[in-house]
Design an enzyme around this catalytic site. Structure first.
Site, mmCIF file in Angstrom:
data_model
loop_
_atom_site.group_PDB
_atom_site.id
_atom_site.type_symbol
_atom_site.label_atom_id
_atom_site.label_comp_id
_atom_site.label_asym_id
_atom_site.label_seq_id
_atom_site.Cartn_x
_atom_site.Cartn_y
_atom_site.Cartn_z
ATOM 1 N N ASP A 157 0.808 -1.218 0.000
ATOM 2 C CA ASP A 157 0.000 0.000 0.000
ATOM 3 C C ASP A 157 0.845 1.274 0.000
ATOM 4 O OD1 ASP A 157 -2.544 1.227 0.078
ATOM 5 O OD2 ASP A 157 -2.419 1.484 2.243
ATOM 6 N N HIS A 158 0.347 2.294 -0.678
ATOM 7 C CA HIS A 158 0.959 3.636 -0.694
ATOM 8 C C HIS A 158 2.454 3.588 -1.026
ATOM 9 C CE1 HIS A 158 -2.275 6.383 0.285
ATOM 10 N NE2 HIS A 158 -2.740 5.478 1.123
ATOM 11 N N SER A 173 -11.369 4.857 8.402
ATOM 12 C CA SER A 173 -11.511 4.868 9.860
ATOM 13 C C SER A 173 -12.299 6.073 10.346
ATOM 14 C CB SER A 173 -10.130 4.865 10.532
ATOM 15 O OG SER A 173 -9.443 3.658 10.280
#
Length: 286
Positions: free
Chosen positions: A84-85, A214
């Site tokens: 990720d990222h 979130s």
């Protein structure tokens, strides 16, 4: 069971107007908690290792990746493994040998033309290796220890026309869109632009991804999936659950020194949060 490609899980979810939950992991306890929570919910799940997590692990990808692969292969539900990222091309090129079936290449910090060129090159390389690739367009913000940016600021949102051009020009398999969420939010107060999300879904033929989930209330997540989100990324919520449980445990037991006791409490709290979030999302099942 064997690892399942993230692209397969996301594509299946998108076709069913559902979503697969993807959780960022930092420690072995994170990995075990995500799988335990997904097994309890009877749902596929994606384990995500971010470039920041790799930096935390002394810049070494393989120790955490090998743990994730081993745990996933012993899971009772389908598990995907996603890098990720990624901003570093060197890290990107480590993905296939480390067991990852997908990557999120993050050049969103760059001006549009540079983002497009860098992502096109990354997508060409990833596809040649059999990797499914996600990219980002817009300003989701909140990464690298900086405060979450104003997700409602002018120019922060993903423009549907530009997104259509970006996807066509880069050949990416999924797109993370900026529709009002932000990374690192500890309050669930993000207000998503569902009208924009609907327009993006109509404009694009690839699955859409929501980062910063979130900070989104449950009802916002459900509506987002109905409007086209097929992958829901969660990180901070797990860290908050773990930290809160450990903090309470140690406050009640100041004499405790055995890390297994408080890490076990933290792991259980994360597993509960994984199960709760998966239960909120419209999903395809196993």
């Amino acid at each position: 069971m064997p690892l399942v490609p993230t692209g397969e899980l996301v594509t299946r979810a998108a076709a069913a107007r559902a979503a697969v939950a993807a959780f960022n992991v930092i420690t072995l306890e994170h990995i075990e908690a995500v799988i335990a929570g997904a097994e309890s919910a009877g749902s596929p799940v994606v384990l995500q290792v971010s470039e920041n997590a790799v930096k935390f692990r002394y810049g070494r990808l393989l120790p955490l990746a090998r743990a994730a692969v081993t745990a996933a292969e012993r899971a009772a539900v389908p598990v995907g493994l996603h890098l990720d990222h990624v901003q570093s091309d060197d890290l990107l090129r480590q993905a296939p040998d480390a067991g990852f079936g997908s990557v999120m290449y993050d050049a969103a910090r760059l001006p549009y033309a540079d983002n497009l060129a860098a992502t096109r090159a990354a997508a060409d390389w990833a596809h040649a290796q059999g990797l499914w690739i996600e990219a980002e367009l817009g300003q989701i913000g909140g990464k690298d220890g900086r405060p979450p940016l104003d997700a409602h600021a002018p120019g922060a949102r993903t423009d549907p026309d530009r997104a259509r051009d970006f996807v066509a020009s880069t050949g990416v398999d999924a797109l993370a869109v900026a529709v009002g969420s932000a990374h690192a939010m500890t309050s669930r107060t993000a207000v998503l632009d569902h009208a924009l999300l609907t327009r993006l879904s109509a404009a694009l033929s690839v699955p859409l991804v929501l980062h910063g989930s979130s900070g989104v209330p449950d009802e916002g997540l459900v509506e987002a999936v109905g409007n086209g989100i097929a992958k829901v990324n969660v990180g901070t919520a797990l860290n908050a659950a773990m930290t809160g449980a450990i903090r309470d445990f140690l406050a009640a037991r100041p004499e405790a020194v055995d890390s297994r006791a408080y890490l076990g409490v933290g792991r259980e709290a994360m597993a509960g949060e994984v199960r709760r979030i998966i239960g909120v999302l419209p999903r395809t099942g196993g």
